[in-house]
Design a protein around this motif. Structure first.
Motif, PDB file in Angstrom:
ATOM      1  N   TYR A   2      -6.463   9.274   6.642  1.00 49.01           N
ATOM      2  CA  TYR A   2      -7.462   8.791   7.654  1.00 49.01           C
ATOM      3  C   TYR A   2      -6.763   9.114   9.261  1.00 49.01           C
ATOM      4  O   TYR A   2      -5.845   8.530   9.587  1.00 49.01           O
ATOM      5  CB  TYR A   2      -7.915   7.411   7.664  1.00 49.01           C
ATOM      6  CG  TYR A   2      -8.335   7.280   6.151  1.00 49.01           C
ATOM      7  CD1 TYR A   2      -9.816   7.153   6.010  1.00 49.01           C
ATOM      8  CD2 TYR A   2      -7.540   7.080   5.098  1.00 49.01           C
ATOM      9  CE1 TYR A   2     -10.387   7.013   4.659  1.00 49.01           C
ATOM     10  CE2 TYR A   2      -8.210   6.804   3.694  1.00 49.01           C
ATOM     11  CZ  TYR A   2      -9.484   7.030   3.725  1.00 49.01           C
ATOM     12  OH  TYR A   2     -10.029   6.774   2.245  1.00 49.01           O
ATOM     13  N   LYS A  37      -3.703   0.584   5.515  1.00 49.52           N
ATOM     14  CA  LYS A  37      -2.392   0.697   4.817  1.00 49.52           C
ATOM     15  C   LYS A  37      -1.558   1.718   5.457  1.00 49.52           C
ATOM     16  O   LYS A  37      -2.182   2.862   5.218  1.00 49.52           O
ATOM     17  CB  LYS A  37      -2.431   0.926   3.198  1.00 49.52           C
ATOM     18  CG  LYS A  37      -1.134   0.655   2.637  1.00 49.52           C
ATOM     19  CD  LYS A  37      -1.663   0.564   1.021  1.00 49.52           C
ATOM     20  CE  LYS A  37      -0.206   0.338  -0.088  1.00 49.52           C
ATOM     21  NZ  LYS A  37       0.401   1.761   0.069  1.00 49.52           N
ATOM     22  N   GLU A  40       2.614   4.857   1.737  1.00 47.15           N
ATOM     23  CA  GLU A  40       3.027   4.185   0.423  1.00 47.15           C
ATOM     24  C   GLU A  40       3.510   2.854   0.207  1.00 47.15           C
ATOM     25  O   GLU A  40       2.982   2.202  -0.457  1.00 47.15           O
ATOM     26  CB  GLU A  40       4.027   5.312  -0.290  1.00 47.15           C
ATOM     27  CG  GLU A  40       4.948   4.951  -1.620  1.00 47.15           C
ATOM     28  CD  GLU A  40       3.797   4.807  -2.740  1.00 47.15           C
ATOM     29  OE1 GLU A  40       2.921   5.470  -3.013  1.00 47.15           O
ATOM     30  OE2 GLU A  40       4.262   4.198  -3.529  1.00 47.15           O
ATOM     31  N   LYS A  41       4.402   2.425   1.120  1.00 47.21           N
ATOM     32  CA  LYS A  41       4.965   1.225   1.008  1.00 47.21           C
ATOM     33  C   LYS A  41       4.634   0.036   1.862  1.00 47.21           C
ATOM     34  O   LYS A  41       4.931  -1.014   1.869  1.00 47.21           O
ATOM     35  CB  LYS A  41       6.528   1.439   1.387  1.00 47.21           C
ATOM     36  CG  LYS A  41       7.352   2.344   0.357  1.00 47.21           C
ATOM     37  CD  LYS A  41       8.830   2.476   0.472  1.00 47.21           C
ATOM     38  CE  LYS A  41       9.457   3.315  -0.563  1.00 47.21           C
ATOM     39  NZ  LYS A  41      10.857   3.461  -0.938  1.00 47.21           N
ATOM     40  N   GLY A  42       3.527   0.488   2.791  1.00 47.24           N
ATOM     41  CA  GLY A  42       3.048  -0.497   3.756  1.00 47.24           C
ATOM     42  C   GLY A  42       2.246  -1.515   2.941  1.00 47.24           C
ATOM     43  O   GLY A  42       1.920  -1.435   1.792  1.00 47.24           O
ATOM     44  N   GLU A  43       1.998  -2.790   3.685  1.00 49.00           N
ATOM     45  CA  GLU A  43       1.196  -3.981   3.395  1.00 49.00           C
ATOM     46  C   GLU A  43      -0.389  -3.382   3.401  1.00 49.00           C
ATOM     47  O   GLU A  43      -0.812  -2.535   4.168  1.00 49.00           O
ATOM     48  CB  GLU A  43       1.298  -4.885   3.965  1.00 49.00           C
ATOM     49  CG  GLU A  43       2.542  -5.843   3.521  1.00 49.00           C
ATOM     50  CD  GLU A  43       2.468  -7.325   4.211  1.00 49.00           C
ATOM     51  OE1 GLU A  43       1.803  -8.085   4.016  1.00 49.00           O
ATOM     52  OE2 GLU A  43       3.083  -7.076   5.444  1.00 49.00           O
ATOM     53  N   ARG A  44      -1.279  -4.029   2.783  1.00 44.61           N
ATOM     54  CA  ARG A  44      -2.782  -3.702   3.137  1.00 44.61           C
ATOM     55  C   ARG A  44      -3.065  -4.991   3.973  1.00 44.61           C
ATOM     56  O   ARG A  44      -2.717  -5.812   3.905  1.00 44.61           O
ATOM     57  CB  ARG A  44      -3.555  -4.264   1.997  1.00 44.61           C
ATOM     58  CG  ARG A  44      -3.397  -3.201   0.622  1.00 44.61           C
ATOM     59  CD  ARG A  44      -4.014  -3.645  -0.486  1.00 44.61           C
ATOM     60  NE  ARG A  44      -5.512  -3.688  -0.437  1.00 44.61           N
ATOM     61  CZ  ARG A  44      -6.423  -2.554  -0.627  1.00 44.61           C
ATOM     62  NH1 ARG A  44      -5.939  -1.704  -1.111  1.00 44.61           N
ATOM     63  NH2 ARG A  44      -7.768  -3.029  -0.484  1.00 44.61           N
ATOM     64  N   ARG A  83      -2.582   6.252   5.481  1.00 49.39           N
ATOM     65  CA  ARG A  83      -2.724   6.639   4.071  1.00 49.39           C
ATOM     66  C   ARG A  83      -4.051   6.247   3.602  1.00 49.39           C
ATOM     67  O   ARG A  83      -4.772   6.767   2.936  1.00 49.39           O
ATOM     68  CB  ARG A  83      -1.703   6.195   3.239  1.00 49.39           C
ATOM     69  CG  ARG A  83      -1.674   6.434   1.820  1.00 49.39           C
ATOM     70  CD  ARG A  83      -0.705   5.885   1.040  1.00 49.39           C
ATOM     71  NE  ARG A  83      -0.549   6.392  -0.437  1.00 49.39           N
ATOM     72  CZ  ARG A  83      -1.271   5.749  -1.493  1.00 49.39           C
ATOM     73  NH1 ARG A  83      -2.148   5.068  -1.077  1.00 49.39           N
ATOM     74  NH2 ARG A  83      -1.225   6.306  -2.647  1.00 49.39           N
ATOM     75  N   ASP A  84      -4.323   4.762   3.932  1.00 48.99           N
ATOM     76  CA  ASP A  84      -5.455   4.279   3.427  1.00 48.99           C
ATOM     77  C   ASP A  84      -6.113   3.450   4.504  1.00 48.99           C
ATOM     78  O   ASP A  84      -5.759   2.745   5.427  1.00 48.99           O
ATOM     79  CB  ASP A  84      -5.308   3.289   2.335  1.00 48.99           C
ATOM     80  CG  ASP A  84      -4.478   4.041   1.057  1.00 48.99           C
ATOM     81  OD1 ASP A  84      -5.165   4.781   0.208  1.00 48.99           O
ATOM     82  OD2 ASP A  84      -3.110   3.988   1.199  1.00 48.99           O
ATOM     83  N   PHE A  85      -7.623   3.523   4.271  1.00 46.76           N
ATOM     84  CA  PHE A  85      -8.693   2.864   5.440  1.00 46.76           C
ATOM     85  C   PHE A  85      -9.771   2.472   4.576  1.00 46.76           C
ATOM     86  O   PHE A  85     -10.449   3.319   4.432  1.00 46.76           O
ATOM     87  CB  PHE A  85      -8.886   3.887   6.419  1.00 46.76           C
ATOM     88  CG  PHE A  85      -9.259   3.124   7.570  1.00 46.76           C
ATOM     89  CD1 PHE A  85      -8.346   3.015   8.773  1.00 46.76           C
ATOM     90  CD2 PHE A  85     -10.624   3.145   7.866  1.00 46.76           C
ATOM     91  CE1 PHE A  85      -8.860   2.315   9.910  1.00 46.76           C
ATOM     92  CE2 PHE A  85     -11.119   2.508   9.101  1.00 46.76           C
ATOM     93  CZ  PHE A  85     -10.138   2.159   9.993  1.00 46.76           C
ATOM     94  N   SER A  86      -9.807   1.346   4.098  1.00 46.46           N
ATOM     95  CA  SER A  86     -10.897   0.897   3.075  1.00 46.46           C
ATOM     96  C   SER A  86     -11.844  -0.081   4.048  1.00 46.46           C
ATOM     97  O   SER A  86     -11.564  -0.882   4.456  1.00 46.46           O
ATOM     98  CB  SER A  86     -10.390   0.205   2.027  1.00 46.46           C
ATOM     99  OG  SER A  86     -11.102  -0.516   1.384  1.00 46.46           O
TER     100      SER A  86
END
Ligand SMILES: Cc1cc2nc3c(=O)[nH]c(=O)nc-3n(C[C@H](O)[C@H](O)[C@H](O)COP(=O)(O)OP(=O)(O)OC[C@H]3O[C@@H](n4cnc5c(N)ncnc54)[C@H](O)[C@@H]3O)c2cc1C
Ligand SMILES: Cc1cc2nc3c(=O)[nH]c(=O)nc-3n(C[C@H](O)[C@H](O)[C@H](O)COP(=O)(O)OP(=O)(O)OC[C@H]3O[C@@H](n4cnc5c(N)ncnc54)[C@H](O)[C@@H]3O)c2cc1C
Ligand code: SF4
Ligand code: SF4
Ligand code: FES
Lengths: 296, 461
Positions: A2, A37, A40-44, A83-86
Motif C-alpha cells: 500500500y 503493518k 514482515e516483522k512489524g506489529e499490527r 506491507r499491510d493496510f486492513s
C-alpha cells in the motif's frame, strides 16, 4: 503493498501519511479505523482514519510515535509502502445513521486531545459537509504539539484551543473549557464526543456525567487482529464485556470502566520499553541499565 | 518386526523439544514407511475409508507405499485431499481412519496418518507438481476465508477452470493453520505455505487484508464486482470467556490471542515486534486441542503450565497424541477442577485463581458425565497468567452485513449438507462457519461439497 503518496511531520513526533488503499477508501465512514503493518516483522498497529478521498482511493492516518513500531513507521517517506493496510474496521460513528433533520437540531461538541484531534477531524468535516457546524475543543500539551488547527477551523463552528502550559490561546485542560462553556457562557450541548488519551476521556466523562450531557468516546485499547478474533481489546461497558474492535471503538463514556481499560493498555509497557531501548541504542545496548534484564 | 505394533515414529526428545518450537514428530523415512505399509491387510471391505471424512482410498495408497511407488501414492491421495501434509499431522486419526482399521481390533491400527504425512512430505521434497487446471470457463467465484474450507473449495473450483479469488481478513492466508495451530505441530514455512502455494499454482488469487462485511460486502462482490457465486469459509473465530470475576485483569488472555501473538505474529522469534507475555506460572482453562496448543506454547516460552479442566481425563476433547505429548513435556493436569474467580493484585495483574473441585454425576445431553461442584472444596492457585480456552463461535461480521443470509441460534450460517447451499441464492458455506469449531478435515470436506454445489448451480443457471 500500500503506497504512501504523502508523508509529513505535523508536529514533533506526530506524522501524517496519505496511503493508497482503494477498498478501504471506497467503504470507510467517520469513526472507523485501519490496522497497518509496516513489514514482515512489524506489529499490527490500529490507527483511526483521519481523512479519506474516495476518488483517489487514499486514506490519511495521523500517528504519534510511542513505541518501536510507530518509530519505525515515522521513517517512511512518500513512495515507500506499508506491507499491510486492513480496514475499514469497527463501527462508524452513530450520528451518521441518524436523520439529517434530527442532527440539525442537535448541538454537538467535539473534544479532541492531542493526536485525538486526527480522529475528530473526519467527523466534524462530515457534519460540515452536511450543513452542520459543531463546536470543537482541541487540547494540546503545548503549542508545538498542536495539529490540524487550520483544517479544523475550516469545518468547525466555534473552535476553542487550549494548551496545558498556556503557550498558545487558553491555558488549561479541555475539561476547564467544557466547564467554562457550559457554566459561564450558557452553552447547551445535547451530545459531546471526546477522543484523546484514555485519561482525558475518563475525566471528560466524569464531568459530563455531572453536567448530565450524553458523551461518546472512542477507545483505543491494545488490539491484535481488529476483527473480533482475539479478545485483546475487551473493555467493560455497563458491566458487560465488549470487544472494542467490533462493538466499538465508540461507546457511551458514562458506562465505561476506564480504570480497568487504562490498566489493560499498560500491559506490554515493560516489553515495549526494552524494544525502544534496543532501537535507540542498536547494537550498543548490552544491558547494564538494570531494567531490561541484560542483552536478551 | 511385530506386525501387531506400529513402526515407531521418531520424535524430538521431550526435554529438548520443550524448549524449542521445532516440530515434535519427525515422521517416517521411506524405509520406515514401506515397512509400516506392509502391515496393511489391504482389506476388500476397507473400514478405514469409511472413517475418513474425505474417503481417501487408503488401501490403495498404502499398497503403493509398500511397493515404493510414492508418486503414485501421492496421486491416489490427491484425488480426495488437497492438504495431505496438514491432515496427516493434525487429523484426530484415532477416532477416524485409524479408529476403524481392521488391524486395530487385535493389535495397533496402521499408522495411516503418519503414512499420509510421509507421502505428502516426500512429494514436496521431490517437487511433485499438482495437475494443471482445465482451461478457464470465465466464471468468477469469490471465496471468503483462507482456512482449510476456503482453500479446498478454491482449489477444487480452480481445477475445473473457474476464476477464483480468496478474500482473507488477516495479512497471511491459512486460517487456523497459520494463526492457531503452533509451529511445533504444523510447520508454517515448509508445510502450510507449500500447500497454499499449490492452491495458487492452480490460478487462485488471494487478496489479504480484506474483511468481508467491512472492506466490502457479499452483495457488492456479486452486484458490483461480477462474482457469479460466493463460498463462505470464515471459520469460528470468536472466543468465549467464562464470565467470572477478574477475567479482564492484565495477564488473562484468550487462547486465540496468545496463539495469534505467537504463531501469526511470531512473537517467539527474534526480530519480530509483537510482544507476548510468557508468564512464569500459567493456567490454561479448557481441555481441547486449542488448550493443549496454548499450554505447550507457554511451556516453550519458559512457564510452568497447568491445564485446568472440569471433567476427567477420559473426557478431554483433545487428540490423544497431543495429550500424551503434553504430559511428556511436563504439562501438569489439574483435572476435575473448575475456576470460579481470578484473583487480581492491586496493580490489576493476575495473582492467582480460585477453583473448586468437581466430581462426575449423571450423563448430560452430550452423553458425557456431568461435572458437579464438590461443596467446600474451594482452593487457590498462585498464578501470573491465565489463558482461557473455552471454545469459539462464528463471528457475526458476515451474517450481519449480508441480506438474506440466515444463521441459527449459535450464529452458525445455515447451509444444507449435500451442497453447502445457504439461504441466499448463489452463496454457499462450509467449515467451522457452519458447524461451529470442528476439525480441519471436516472443513476440507465442506469445501469440496461447496465447490460441487457451486458447479452444479452455475451449470444449471
Ligand atoms: C481503534 C484505535 C485507534 C487508534 N488511533 C490512533 C491514531 O489515530 N493515532 C495514533 O497516534 N494512535 C492511535 N491509536 C493508538 C496506536 O495504535 C498506538 O499508539 C500504537 O499501537 C503504538 O504502537 P507502538 O508499537 O509504537 O507502541 P506500543 O507497542 O503500543 O507501546 C508503546 C507504549 O504505548 C502504550 N500503548 C499501547 N497501545 C496503546 C494505545 N492503543 N494507545 C495509547 N498508548 C498505547 C503502551 O502501553 C506502551 O507503553 C489507536 C488505537 C486504537 C485501538
Ligand atoms: C489452536 C487450534 C488447534 C486446533 N487443532 C486441530 C487439530 O489438531 N486437528 C484438527 O483437525 N483440527 C484442529 N483445530 C480445528 C481446525 O483448525 C478448524 O476446525 C479448521 O481450521 C476450520 O477451518 P475453516 O476453513 O472452516 O476456518 P478457519 O481455519 O478458521 O479459517 C477461516 C478464515 O476466514 C477468515 N475470515 C473470517 N472472517 C472473515 C471475513 N469477514 N472476511 C474475510 N476473511 C474472514 C479468517 O481470518 C480465517 O483465516 C484446531 C483449532 C485451533 C484454533
Ligand atoms: S485425511 Fe485424516 S481421516 Fe482421512 S486418511 Fe488422512 S488422516 Fe485419516
Ligand atoms: S482397515 Fe486397516 S488394514 Fe484394512 S485396508 Fe484399511 S488400513 Fe489397511
Ligand atoms: S482486537 Fe482482537 S478481538 Fe478486538
Amino acid at each position: 503493498m500500500y503506497k504512501i503518496v504523502k508523508a509529513e511531520e505535523l508536529a514533533k513526533n506526530i506524522y501524517l501519511m496519505e496511503v493508497e488503499a482503494k477498498r478501504v477508501a471506497h467503504s470507510c465512514k467517520p469513526g472507523q479505523f485501519v490496522i497497518v503493518k509496516l513489514d514482515e516483522k512489524g506489529e499490527r498497529i490500529p490507527l483511526t482514519i483521519c481523512d479519506y478521498d474516495k476518488d483517489a482511493g487514499t486514506i490519511s492516518i495521523v500517528f504519534q510515535t510511542v513505541g518501536a513500531s510507530t518509530q519505525r513507521m515515522a521513517e517512511l517517506k512518500a513512495g515507500d509502502s506499508f506491507r499491510d493496510f486492513s480496514g475499514p474496521l469497527g463501527c462508524a460513528s452513530e450520528f451518521i445513521s441518524e436523520s439529517l433533520e434530527e442532527l440539525k437540531n442537535k448541538k454537538m461538541l467535539f473534544v479532541a486531545g492531542g493526536v485525538g484531534t486526527a480522529p475528530v477531524y473526519p467527523q466534524v468535516k462530515w457534519l460540515h459537509n452536511h450543513g452542520i457546524d459543531a463546536d470543537v475543543i482541541i487540547g494540546s500539551k503545548t503549542k508545538d504539539m498542536l495539529i490540524l488547527e487550520d483544517e479544523m477551523r475550516a469545518v468547525a463552528g466555534n473552535l476553542y484551543v487550549t494548551t496545558d502550559d498556556g503557550s498558545y490561546e487558553r491555558k488549561g485542560l479541555v475539561t476547564d473549557v467544557i466547564k467554562d462553556l457550559v457554566n459561564n457562557q450558557g452553552k447547551k450541548y445535547d451530545v459531546i464526543v471526546a477522543i484523546g488519551p484514555m485519561i482525558m476521556m475518563k475525566f471528560v466523562s466524569l464531568l459530563t456525567k455531572e453536567l448530565n450531557i450524553p458523551t461518546i468516546v472512542s477507545l483505543n485499547p491494545i488490539m491484535v487482529d481488529g476483527t473480533g478474533m482475539c479478545g485483546a481489546c475487551r473493555v467493560t461497558v455497563g458491566g458487560k464485556i465488549k470487544f472494542a474492535c467490533v462493538d466499538g471503538p465508540e461507546f457511551d463514556g458514562h458506562l465505561i470502566n476506564f480504570d480497568e481499560a487504562m490498566k489493560r493498555q499498560q500491559m506490554y509497557k515493560s516489553d515495549e520499553g526494552r524494544a525502544i531501548l534496543k532501537l535507540q541504542e542498536g547494537d550498543t545496548h548490552h544491558g547494564g541499565c538494570g531494567q531490561c534484564g541484560g542483552d536478551e | 518386526m511385530d506386525v501387531m505394533k506400529k513402526v515407531p515414529v521418531r520424535e524430538q526428545d521431550a526435554k529438548i523439544r520443550a524448549t524449542n518450537f521445532k516440530e515434535v514428530c519427525l515422521g517416517y523415512n521411506k524405509q520406515e514407511a514401506m515397512e509400516e505399509a506392509t502391515r496393511c491387510l489391504n482389506c476388500k471391505n476397507a473400514k478405514c475409508i469409511v472413517g475418513c471424512p474425505v474417503s481417501i482410498d487408503i488401501p490403495k495408497f498404502i499398497k503403493e507405499v509398500s511397493d515404493g511407488n510414492i508418486e503414485e501414492a501421492a496421486k491416489t491421495i490427491g484425488k480426495s485431499s488437497a492438504l495431505p501434509a496438514v491432515c496427516g499431522r493434525v487429523c484426530p486419526q484415532e477416532t477416524q481412519c485409524e479408529g476403524k482399521c481392521i488391524r486395530g481390533i487385535k493389535g495397533e491400527p496402521i499408522s495411516i496418518g503418519k503414512l499420509e504425512r510421509f507421502v505428502a512430505d516426500w512429494s514436496r521434497e521431490n517437487n511433485i507438481e499438482p495437475e494443471a487446471p482445465k482451461p478457464s470457463n470465465g466464471k468468477k467465484i469469490a471465496v471468503i476465508g483462507s482456512g482449510p474450507a476456503g482453500l479446498t473449495c478454491a482449489g477444487d473450483l480452480a481445477k475445473e477452470g473457474y476464476d477464483v479469488t480468496i478474500f482473507e481478513a488477516l495479512h497471511e492466508p491459512g486460517g487456523v493453520l497459520v494463526y492457531g495451530i503452533p509451529e511445533f505441530r504444523l510447520p508454517k514455512d515448509s508445510v502450510v505455505k507449500h500447500e497454499i502455494d499449490n492452491v495458487k499454482k492452480l490460478g487462485v488469487k488471494i487478496e489479504t487484508n480484506v474483511v468481508i462485511g467491512k472492506s466490502t460486502t457479499i452483495d457488492d462482490l456479486m452486484d458490483e464486482e461480477g462474482f457469479d457465486a460466493v463460498f463462505i469459509g470464515s471459520g469460528a473465530g470468536l472466543p468465549k470467556f467464562m464470565g467470572i470475576p477478574g477475567e479482564n485483569a492484565n495477564g488473562v488472555f484468550s487462547a486465540n490471542e496468545y496463539l495469534t501473538r505467537n504463531n501469526l505474529m511470531k512473537a517467539f522469534q527474534e526480530g519480530y515486534e509483537t510482544p507476548i507475555l510468557a508468564g512464569k506460572k500459567v493456567a490454561v482453562v479448557g481441555g481441547g486441542n486449542v488448550a493443549m496448543d496454548a499450554a505447550r506454547t507457554a511451556l516453550r516460552l519458559g512457564a510452568e503450565v497447568h491445564i485446568v479442566y472440569r471433567r476427567s481425563e477420559e473426557e478431554l476433547p483433545a487428540r490423544v497424541e497431543e495429550v500424551h505429548h503434553a504430559k511428556q513435556e511436563g504439562i501438569i493436569f489439574d483435572l476435575l477442577t473448575n475456576p470460579i474467580e481470578i484473583l487480581v493484585n492491586e496493580n490489576g495483574w493476575v495473582s492467582g485463581m480460585k477453583c473448586v473441585k468437581m466430581e462426575l454425576g449423571e450423563p448430560d445431553a452430550s452423553g458425557r458425565r456431568r461435572p458437579v461442584e464438590m461443596k467446600g472444596s474451594e482452593f487457590e492457585m498462585e498464578l501470573d497468567t491465565v489463558i482461557m480456552s473455552l471454545g469459539t463461535s462464528p463471528n457475526p461480521l458476515i451474517s450481519s452485513t449480508t441480506d438474506g443470509l440466515e444463521v441459527n441460534k449459535w450464529q452458525c450460517i445455515i447451509a444444507d449438507e449435500e451442497h453447502g447451499k445457504t439461504t441466499k441464492e448463489g452463496v454457499y458455506a462450509g467449515g467451522d462457519a457452519v458447524t461451529g469449531a470442528a476439525t480441519v478435515i471436516l472443513a476440507m470436506e465442506a469445501g469440496k461439497i461447496g465447490a460441487k454445489g457451486i458447479m452444479e448451480y452455475l451449470g444449471n443457471k
